[in-house]
Each structure stands twice: as structure tokens, then as C-alpha cells.
Design a protein around this motif. Structure first.
Motif, short mmCIF file in Angstrom:
data_model
loop_
_atom_site.label_atom_id
_atom_site.label_comp_id
_atom_site.label_asym_id
_atom_site.label_seq_id
_atom_site.Cartn_x
_atom_site.Cartn_y
_atom_site.Cartn_z
N UNK A 1 0.87 -1.17 0.00
CA UNK A 1 0.00 0.00 0.00
C UNK A 1 0.91 1.23 0.00
N UNK A 2 0.35 2.39 -0.02
CA UNK A 2 1.16 3.59 -0.17
C UNK A 2 2.17 3.77 0.99
N UNK A 3 1.68 3.72 2.22
CA UNK A 3 2.55 3.98 3.38
C UNK A 3 2.97 2.72 4.12
N UNK A 4 2.43 1.59 3.76
CA UNK A 4 2.77 0.36 4.47
C UNK A 4 2.58 -0.83 3.53
N UNK A 5 3.05 -1.97 4.00
CA UNK A 5 2.82 -3.23 3.29
C UNK A 5 2.36 -4.25 4.33
N UNK A 6 1.49 -5.13 3.91
CA UNK A 6 1.06 -6.21 4.79
C UNK A 6 1.78 -7.48 4.37
N UNK A 7 2.24 -8.24 5.35
CA UNK A 7 3.01 -9.44 5.08
C UNK A 7 2.28 -10.66 5.63
N UNK A 8 2.41 -11.77 4.93
CA UNK A 8 1.95 -13.06 5.46
C UNK A 8 2.94 -14.13 5.01
N UNK A 9 2.99 -15.20 5.78
CA UNK A 9 3.93 -16.28 5.50
C UNK A 9 3.21 -17.61 5.60
N UNK A 10 3.63 -18.55 4.77
CA UNK A 10 3.12 -19.92 4.85
C UNK A 10 4.28 -20.86 4.56
N UNK B 1 5.82 -2.41 7.87
CA UNK B 1 5.30 -3.71 7.47
C UNK B 1 4.34 -4.16 8.58
N UNK B 2 3.14 -4.51 8.19
CA UNK B 2 2.11 -4.93 9.13
C UNK B 2 1.84 -6.43 8.96
N UNK B 3 1.69 -7.11 10.08
CA UNK B 3 1.27 -8.52 10.06
C UNK B 3 -0.01 -8.62 10.89
N UNK B 4 -1.01 -9.28 10.33
CA UNK B 4 -2.25 -9.58 11.06
C UNK B 4 -2.25 -11.07 11.36
N UNK B 5 -2.40 -11.41 12.64
CA UNK B 5 -2.27 -12.81 13.07
C UNK B 5 -3.42 -13.16 14.02
N UNK B 6 -4.04 -14.29 13.79
CA UNK B 6 -5.08 -14.76 14.71
C UNK B 6 -4.48 -14.85 16.13
N UNK B 7 -5.29 -14.48 17.12
CA UNK B 7 -4.75 -14.45 18.48
C UNK B 7 -4.37 -15.84 18.99
N UNK B 8 -4.96 -16.88 18.44
CA UNK B 8 -4.59 -18.23 18.89
C UNK B 8 -3.41 -18.81 18.11
N UNK B 9 -2.84 -18.04 17.19
CA UNK B 9 -1.68 -18.49 16.42
C UNK B 9 -0.41 -17.99 17.13
N UNK B 10 -0.11 -18.63 18.24
CA UNK B 10 1.02 -18.19 19.06
C UNK B 10 2.36 -18.39 18.36
N UNK B 11 2.49 -19.41 17.54
CA UNK B 11 3.75 -19.64 16.83
C UNK B 11 4.06 -18.48 15.89
N UNK B 12 3.07 -18.00 15.16
CA UNK B 12 3.30 -16.86 14.26
C UNK B 12 3.58 -15.59 15.04
N UNK B 13 2.91 -15.40 16.16
CA UNK B 13 3.19 -14.22 16.98
C UNK B 13 4.63 -14.24 17.47
N UNK C 1 -10.98 -7.79 17.11
CA UNK C 1 -11.77 -8.88 16.52
C UNK C 1 -10.96 -10.18 16.41
N UNK C 2 -10.25 -10.53 17.49
CA UNK C 2 -9.46 -11.76 17.57
C UNK C 2 -8.28 -11.80 16.60
N UNK C 3 -7.86 -10.63 16.11
CA UNK C 3 -6.70 -10.52 15.25
C UNK C 3 -5.68 -9.62 15.95
N UNK C 4 -4.46 -10.12 16.10
CA UNK C 4 -3.38 -9.32 16.68
C UNK C 4 -2.62 -8.65 15.54
N UNK C 5 -2.32 -7.37 15.72
CA UNK C 5 -1.59 -6.59 14.72
C UNK C 5 -0.17 -6.36 15.21
N UNK C 6 0.78 -6.62 14.32
CA UNK C 6 2.20 -6.42 14.61
C UNK C 6 2.78 -5.52 13.53
N UNK C 7 3.81 -4.74 13.88
CA UNK C 7 4.39 -3.81 12.93
C UNK C 7 5.91 -3.80 13.03
#
Length: 155
Positions: A72-81, A113-125, A140-146
Motif C-alpha cells: 500500500x502507499x505507506x505500508x505493506x502487509x506481510x503473510x507467511x506460509x 510492514x504490518x502482520x495480522x495474526x489470529x490471536x490463537x496463532x502463538x507460533x506466528x506471533x 476482533x481476535x486478530x493481533x496486529x504487529x508492525x
């Protein structure tokens, strides 16, 4: 950890990883996708200048993981699998860090860089905090990290 851009040839294993039961359980979109949905998404993503799809691998090895950046203009969202066979072997942080380095080389504008992670996904956190991301909030049960790239210009 080596990285390269995803190609259409990667579709089959990305599809298998995406529909892995653990991946589905931990994904923000907890629904399996069909092959046609996956191919449509991949084809559009490969030509979208606001997406960066990175494959992580070890030399002479099958792919270890996949990292996606939605820019996005001022940030990017990241996800990993990760490749399900590579989980629990210490590859996630190496893959994420290598992908972040690649992101910095490819995109100059977004500095957060923003990461949105389910609160029960402790490994990703743990993964994202271990890679330098800071917890922002939970909604809404989503943890935001930056991660602020201006604070760590060289990963």
C-alpha cells in the motif's frame, strides 16, 4: 536462506500448502480454496505491481516457504506460509527475514510492514516478534504487529 519470485510453475505446491489443514486453521480466511480460485488469485497476483510473492528455499532443496507482501502507499502487509514438511525446523524466521530483505531491495516507498495474526496463532506471533515486529493491538481476535523499516534499515 535463498529467495526468488514466485512463478506460475509454483502453483501446485502453493495450492497444497494453502489447503493444508493447519494452514487453514491459522489463516485469516479459514476456508479451503479450489484449484480454479487459486489459479485466478495467482495469475492476478503475479501481474499486480502492488504484490510481491517470494519463495524461500535452501540450495538444492525443495521450497521451504512462501511470503506475500501486499503493498500500500505507506505500508505493506506481510503473510507467511511454510511448506508443511518444513514446520518446526527453524526455517520460518530465516524465510521471513530473507523475504524482508528482498522486499527492501524491491520496494523503496513503504516503511512499515504490518502482520495480522489470529490471536490463537502463538507460533506466528513468536515468529514475528522474534523477527523484530512490535505488537500494536488486538481487534476482533486478530493481533496486529508492525515492523518499522526506518528503525532497522538493514535487516
Amino acid at each position: 536462506m535463498l529467495t526468488r519470485f514466485v512463478t506460475r510453475d509454483d502453483a501446485e505446491y502453493l495450492f497444497k500448502w494453502r489447503n493444508d489443514p493447519h494452514t487453514i486453521a491459522m489463516s485469516l480466511n479459514s476456508m479451503a480454496v479450489t484449484w480454479n480460485e487459486h489459479i485466478d488469485w495467482l495469475q492476478h497476483s503475479l501481474i499486480d505491481e502492488k504484490k510481491l510473492l517470494i519463495l524461500c528455499y535452501l540450495e538444492n532443496s525443495a521450497p521451504v516457504g512462501f511470503v506475500r507482501f501486499d503493498v500500500h502507499y505507506h505500508y505493506a502487509e506481510v503473510s507467511i506460509n511454510l511448506n508443511p514438511r518444513c514446520r518446526g525446523k527453524g526455517f520460518a524466521k530465516r524465510c521471513l527475514t530473507a523475504a524482508l530483505e528482498r522486499f527492501q531491495r524491491e520496494f523503496r516507498k513503504p516503511t512499515q510492514i504490518i502482520a495480522r495474526i489470529k490471536i490463537d496463532n502463538e507460533a506466528s506471533q513468536r515468529l514475528f516478534t522474534g523477527a523484530g515486529f512490535s505488537y500494536l493491538r488486538t481487534r476482533d481476535n486478530i493481533a496486529f504487529f508492525m515492523l518499522d523499516l526506518t528503525a532497522c534499515p538493514k535487516l
